[in-house]
Design an enzyme around this catalytic site. Sequence first.
Site, mmCIF file in Angstrom:
data_model
loop_
_atom_site.group_PDB
_atom_site.id
_atom_site.type_symbol
_atom_site.label_atom_id
_atom_site.label_comp_id
_atom_site.label_asym_id
_atom_site.label_seq_id
_atom_site.Cartn_x
_atom_site.Cartn_y
_atom_site.Cartn_z
ATOM 1 C CB THR A 168 21.403 27.440 -6.260
ATOM 2 O OG1 THR A 168 19.940 26.655 -6.348
ATOM 3 C CG2 THR A 168 21.187 28.086 -4.974
ATOM 4 C CG ASN B 46 10.569 28.969 -10.915
ATOM 5 O OD1 ASN B 46 10.572 30.124 -11.025
ATOM 6 N ND2 ASN B 46 10.573 28.168 -9.731
ATOM 7 C CD GLN C 265 12.026 26.186 -15.230
ATOM 8 O OE1 GLN C 265 11.591 25.537 -16.101
ATOM 9 N NE2 GLN C 265 12.270 25.663 -13.939
ATOM 10 C CB SER D 161 20.215 24.429 -14.218
ATOM 11 O OG SER D 161 20.063 23.069 -13.572
ATOM 12 C CB ALA D 162 23.087 20.013 -16.194
ATOM 13 C CG HIS D 163 18.640 19.563 -12.488
ATOM 14 N ND1 HIS D 163 16.963 19.187 -12.076
ATOM 15 C CD2 HIS D 163 19.025 20.500 -12.111
ATOM 16 C CE1 HIS D 163 16.740 20.339 -11.342
ATOM 17 N NE2 HIS D 163 17.881 21.245 -11.202
ATOM 18 C CB CYS E 15 -0.263 22.043 2.509
ATOM 19 S SG CYS E 15 -1.481 22.792 3.388
#
Lengths: 173, 390
Positions: free
Chosen positions: B73, B154, B188, B208-210, B332
């Site tokens: 981000t 994603n 992704q 991104s690493a995670h 929701c």
Amino acid sequence: MNKRQFTLYSKKVLEHFRHPKNYGKMEKPNGVGKVGNIVCGDVMYLYIKVSKKRNGKEYIKDIKFQTYGCLAAIASSSILTELVKGKTLEEAIKIDRSQIVKKLGGLPPIKMHCSVLASDALLEAIYDYLNKHKKPIPKFLNERHKQIEKEKKEIKKRYKKWTKLEEKLKEKE
Amino acid sequence: MPKQIYLDYAATTPTDPEVLKTMMPYFKKEFGNPSSLHRFGQIALVAIDEARRKVAKFLNCQEDEIVFTGSATEANNLAIFGVTKALKKKGIKPHIITSKIEHHAVLHPFEESEKQGIEVSFIAPNKEGIIKLESVKKAIKENTVFVSLMYANNEIGTIQPIEEIGQFLAKINKERKQRIYFHTDAVQAINYLDCNIKELGVDLLTLSAHKIYGPKGVGALFIKKGTPIKPIIYGGGHEFGLRSGTENVAGIVGLGKAIELGEKYKNDIERIKKLRDKIIEKVLKIPNTRLNGLKEKRLPNNVNISISGVEGESLMIALDQQGIAVSTGSACSSRELKPSHVLLAIGLSPKEAHGSLRITLGRFTTEEEVDYFLKVLPNVVKRLREISPF
């Protein structure tokens, strides 16, 4: 795709979601309450069968629900039917959302509207019964019915873009 | 019943044990601050440089073109705000382009830029979730300076024609007075697609690493040399002055290792793809279901379906009660109570979007797990449809 609020569901909510009571369509109900809007993701149908007790008082002999929505909506519908079944109309009208929430062991703040939906469905079903059978409608119920109708229109307006989109797609089908 | 089945790899991945092992020393013995000139600091600095080298090798870029950040981000924010800021300083009135199906980490910075008076275009995808080169062409104006498009979506896993768009931009840039810089959010894509920046033709790329079996809290931005960019965080001037703040040494080391490991697992992609196709085939046998997004140009690990008559959050929780973790684009389940912007953008009705389910596979997914999911899902759908009025 945020999941934060799920951890906040009480045991009771999860239990009613897993094993909901009194669900399905009712054959020949004498009152039906339909609330919610598919565009927002929650729709609740409540069916009641009103009968007379020996003492002449009208009571809710049977009640069933059909709900499309999140688990708070399903659990609220389920617990409502438990709360209402066997109650006289006088008693049932007095059931409000705070009782539903309390019985459920609480709801996450973002899901409070689901309990409102359930209590509205009940009031609408009772209104429908009284109206259809040309019985006097209490002032409070009349007002709430008008309010619900108004809100339905407002939601439609608010989500006009989406509804239009949906209609367009339906036309295609 | 298998204990816990995780089918939400697009949300995050578990840290690979090998990655974790590589990270451990930097929490304890080698805890130094890379900015310190003593031995402790220098050991940490060497570790960061090693990770930078690994990421650069993977992307086929130079080491000093990699900036580590605190998240993808943040990397996206740096790309968008950093480049527009630098160009504004040059006196250019910038127009920037993105798509309607970006992650919020790109979409919201674009919306914020718009509020700040920057001209912004949001391109619509086609019904299959692909951004066509033609729509990019149409959106380009004389003052366009920046285009940001994700490599793979994603939610629906659709793979965007980044290389084609990159080549086109490179071609028109030769004749344009105002060069267009091209950014891709490849979060992704890293594990599954070719990320050679020279072939993609991008000037900036986020990772991104995670999402690739590394730790949370680490991202990186590739910035091609010569790209005008200003920092959005100010301080000690770390990361070539573009991202101040003491480096997350262990996390960065983990990212480096995760990237390296990804190469080792390249052969696993075929296996994952087969499992994905099995899920798609079986799930679509449930009446009134549809696959969201094109099947062909799709990440090998992504399935996204809409199941009519069932609301996504209910479905997700019902599966969770059976030990299966997936995700949904239902309103929701979101903070704003709005259904997925991606599903609406590809033309789904709110009703279809509410009933969506995302299943994403990964390195540790087994066929046994997939079979269990396929056994449980039809029953859960049946039960919820019995409750539903539709």
